[in-house]
Design an enzyme around this catalytic site. Structure first.
Site, PDB file in Angstrom:
ATOM      1  CB  CYS A 108      -0.922   0.162   1.433  1.00  0.00           C
ATOM      2  SG  CYS A 108      -1.898   1.573   1.594  1.00  0.00           S
ATOM      3  CB  CYS A 141      -4.936   3.166  -4.889  1.00  0.00           C
ATOM      4  SG  CYS A 141      -4.058   1.816  -4.768  1.00  0.00           S
TER       5      CYS A 141
END
Length: 327
Positions: free
Chosen positions: A77, A228
């Protein structure tokens, strides 16, 4: 059980950070998933896209594990890594560090501010793979670069890559950005389907001008998110591969939560991406959890980082004004 949390975000992609280095917490694997589903629930007192567990590491300055709001674990992430980078650098009083992630140890660095008074960190996004088996994507070929998937869409060309979590990227026009096409495609490939047995992050990319793109992402395990980090990195690489941007030059990446900068590196046919952007703290609080009934956890008073919020809001307003000219 009492757990201290920090609510933080990268480009509006928000997380609850839990420090297992300074605290002697112990969570089973099931408890991590249960905790993520309960605390990240948007109808709860907290709500977030995921939990960042910051843990001791035998091979790096710290280890990061990321659990999505649905309780699934993400292999990587980018936005979360920037938040962990800030936390570890401040905790250990240094300007650079190495963070262990599921697949690889990655370098992180404190950087000059991307926008005035907005804490900014650079994180390395790698490894990059175009092998469909690494996503996985079930097609009778080894890779997919700017090609159609007839069973999925007769309008778009896709590139599939893992960085290392799986991404499906399409370069689109403004009309497609505003349509329901991305929602329909994303829900399909993240439900029962023959192409992506484990689901996939789906990004639509609109080129704004030389060196600037807009990315919107439907994140596996989350849904549409403000941003993201790995998706913005993957999308930047895809624009380079399609001749729309250059390597070794900053690419401004705009998103619904703010803005980051990506730089593509290539060496002997292998790629890595620098992801540079904010790591903003929202508040800190104590959470009281009863494992018998985790959904009914209680949260203590929140101590807000009001000045950080004010400066990031200025960045968001700048981004909205900029995007209004193009989208």
């Amino acid at each position: 059980m009492q757990v201290d949390i920090i609510k933080c975000h990268g480009s509006g992609n928000d997380f609850l950070l839990i420090d297992e280095i300074s605290n002697d917490y112990f969570f089973t694997e099931e408890q991590r998933a249960v905790l993520a589903r309960a605390l990240c629930n948007r109808s709860s007192e907290l709500g977030a896209d995921g939990i960042l567990f910051v843990m001791p590491s035998n091979s790096a300055d710290a280890r990061m594990r990321v659990f999505n709001a649905d309780g699934s674990e993400a292999s990587m992430c980018g936005n979360g890594l920037r938040c962990v980078a800030r936390y570890i650098c401040e905790l250990q009083k240094k300007s650079s560090a190495v963070i262990e992630t599921m697949k690889v140890n990655l370098s992180v660095n404190q950087m000059d501010e991307l926008f005035p008074n907005v804490p900014t960190y650079q994180v390395e996004i790698s490894p990059v793979s175009f092998r469909l088996k690494d996503l996985p994507l079930n097609l009778p070929q080894e890779s997919l670069r700017n090609e159609m998937i007839p069973s999925l869409s007769d309008q778009l060309r896709f590139t599939a890559l893992a960085v290392p979590n799986p991404h499906l990227v399409a370069i689109v026009d403004a009309e497609q950005i505003h349509s329901d096409l991305q929602k329909q495609l994303s829900e399909h490939v993240n439900g029962p389907n023959d192409l992506f047995p484990d689901g996939v992050n789906v990004s639509f990319v609109k080129v704004l001008k030389d060196g600037a793109i807009y990315v919107r992402t439907f994140e596996r395990g989350v849904g549409f998110t403000n941003a993201c980090g790995t998706a913005m990195s993957a999308s930047s690489l895809v624009t380079y591969l399609n001749g729309l941007n250059e390597k070794e030059k900053p690419i401004d990446v705009y998103n619904n939560g703010g803005k980051v900068c990506c730089i593509i590196h290539e060496q002997n046919g292998s790629y890595s991406i620098d992801l540079i952007g904010n790591a903003t703290y929202v508040y800190k609080a104590k959470v009281y959890v009863d494992w018998v009934d985790v959904d009914h956890f209680q949260s203590g008073p929140k101590e807000f980082f009001e000045e950080e919020a004010t400066h990031f809001e200025k960045l968001q307003n700048h981004v909205k004004e900029y995007l209004s000219k193009y989208i």
